[in-house]
Design an enzyme around this catalytic site. Structure first.
Site, PDB file in Angstrom:
ATOM      1  CB  ALA A 161      55.094   0.457 -21.777  1.00 33.69           C
ATOM      2  CG  ASN A 162      52.532   0.642 -16.854  1.00 33.31           C
ATOM      3  OD1 ASN A 162      53.171   1.451 -16.208  1.00 33.31           O
ATOM      4  ND2 ASN A 162      52.704  -0.675 -16.754  1.00 33.31           N
TER       5      ASN A 162
END
Ligand code: CTP
Length: 422
Positions: free
Chosen positions: A226-227
């Protein structure tokens, strides 16, 4: 204190509720910022605060049903609204919102609201269950669809010893929201504000698609890549577009912020799901790609949890995700009339953004510095640069993401005005 509302004339409609006492403080705050305030109290408001107190703080007469109905010739409700730049409703009770949404006008306050073309800001305040009731949420969606701006309600302890959303926004938050609303109506481009001639619902009749948030690329059923995107900027754009009268579809990755009011939300996890949802949502007049899409995904997603069994660390092979912005920009059929990309950069922001604009084929690029020092990713503020295909560049000062959303929407409305509706 800056005179940021200098020269603005505001009609303040005070609804009935315990938060009405905060409306008195709001009068003070608005006047500190240079605004002239004309209060109107509903009958219920007068159970909590007196017209005399409101008039004393405003430095001008406060209007009530009783007085003005008899005195219609002197101060007509139409004139009351026409002489101002904006109307603020604080507190906006569930009943007042219902009357506004239904177009009912049994008293002076709701008659003024029905008779006006001015921008309206409401600050809802009510019991948490009343706020969450489908009827109130339906009315809220109707109001935002009509171009009404909303501030709050905030989460917190309520008068009835309950917890949850329902507390009226603080007076300084309402004053900030009023400034933002007026700036957005001004177009953020130096166009002067003209009383009574404000374009209400500048995106009325338009459809807008917004992507927002991060993507999650599954490694196995419990792990993913993810980020740090919070979705705040994309969600703020969707909210501002809905407030400007557009039909908005928000395609959101996993985020922990609430859905914006009046917006239809499609939830996805991965980049490939986001692309499919975007394609399903076309045609649209405007497409805004604010999501931080994962560039890569694991080559293989395991069906069961990968076990730590003492043998070698499992290798993670990545493959590239489809580029949603570039894919949609390259379409010949159903290409949105205005496509807006974002550029998240940590170095050489403008050079990289210029390259990205050309490479992706979008019409407008919003670039921001997401290096750690900037605090943009996940933060509340943003400094953006706007780049157009003909080499145009505009840099805005550091602003709250909500304000950036409103200013962007005003800019989109200008750019899309020449494009026929889809
Ligand atoms: N974008 C997209 N699909 C992707 C990657 C990015 O639609 N697979 C969109 C983003 O929503 C944004 C723009 O492309 O509007 C630029 O995203 P950004 O992360 O800044 O650029 P990348 O294309 O990922 O390039 P790089 O990582 O090299 O900076």
């Amino acid at each position: 204190m800056s005179q940021s509302l200098s020269g603005r004339r505001v009609v303040l409609i005070i609804g009935g509720g315990i938060a009405a006492y905060k409306a008195l403080d709001l009068i003070r705050r608005l006047r500190e910022r240079g605004a002239a305030v004309r209060p109107i109290l509903t009958k219920a408001a007068q159970e909590f605060v007196t017209p005399l107190a409101a008039a004393a703080l405003a430095g001008q007469r406060a209007h009530t049903d009783l007085f003005d109905r008899a005195d219609e010739a002197e101060i007509g409700h139409i004139r009351l609204a026409r002489e101002a730049h904006a109307i603020v409703v604080a507190p906006a009770t569930a009943d007042l919102m219902a009357r506004m949404a239904g177009g009912h006008a049994p008293d002076l306050a709701s008659t003024v609201l029905l008779a006006t073309t001015l921008p309206i800001l409401i600050a809802p305040a009510m019991n948490v269950r009343m706020w969450q009731h489908p009827a109130t949420q339906r009315n809220l969606a109707t109001l935002t669809g009509d171009g009404v701006s909303v501030v709050g309600p905030n989460d917190g302890a309520m008068a009835e010893a309950e917890q949850g959303p329902g507390r009226m926004a603080e007076p300084y938050e309402i004053a900030d929201a009023l400034e933002a609303m007026l700036a957005a109506r001004d177009g953020g481009s130096g166009i002067g504000f003209m009383a009574g001639r404000t374009p209400r619902g500048v995106l009325a009749g338009r459809s807008v698609l917004v992507t927002s948030g991060p993507t999650h690329e599954a490694i196995d059923p419990v792990r993913y890549l993810a980020n740090r995107s919070s979705g705040r900027q994309g969600h703020a754009i969707a909210a501002a577009a809905a407030a400007a009268g557009a039909r908005v579809t928000l395609i959101s990755g996993p985020v922990s912020i609430p859905d914006p009011a009046g917006v239809s939300v499609v939830r996805i996890e991965s980049a490939r799901e986001m692309l499919a949802a975007v394609e399903a949502a076309l045609p649209a007049d405007i497409a805004v790609f604010a999501a931080a899409v994962g560039d890569w995904r694991p080559a293989e997603t395991r069906g069961g949890k990968i076990k730590k069994d003492g043998s070698a660390v499992p290798p993670l092979t990545l493959v590239e995700n489809p580029d949603i912005l570039a894919t949609i920009s390259a379409r010949t059929e159903n290409r949105p009339g205005l496509i807006v990309g974002f550029a998240a950069e940590t170095d050489d922001v403008l050079d990289n953004a210029r390259r990205k604009l050309a490479k992706k084929g979008c019409d407008l690029l919003v670039a921001n510095d997401v290096s750690h020092e900037g605090g943009v990713m996940g933060g509340a503020e943003n400094t953006v640069h706007l780049l157009t295909r003909d080499g145009g560049l505009d840099t805005w000062p550091k602003l709250g993401k909500e304000e950036v959303g409103k200013r962007l929407v005003a800019r989109f409305a200008e750019l899309v005005s020449a494009v026929p509706k889809s």
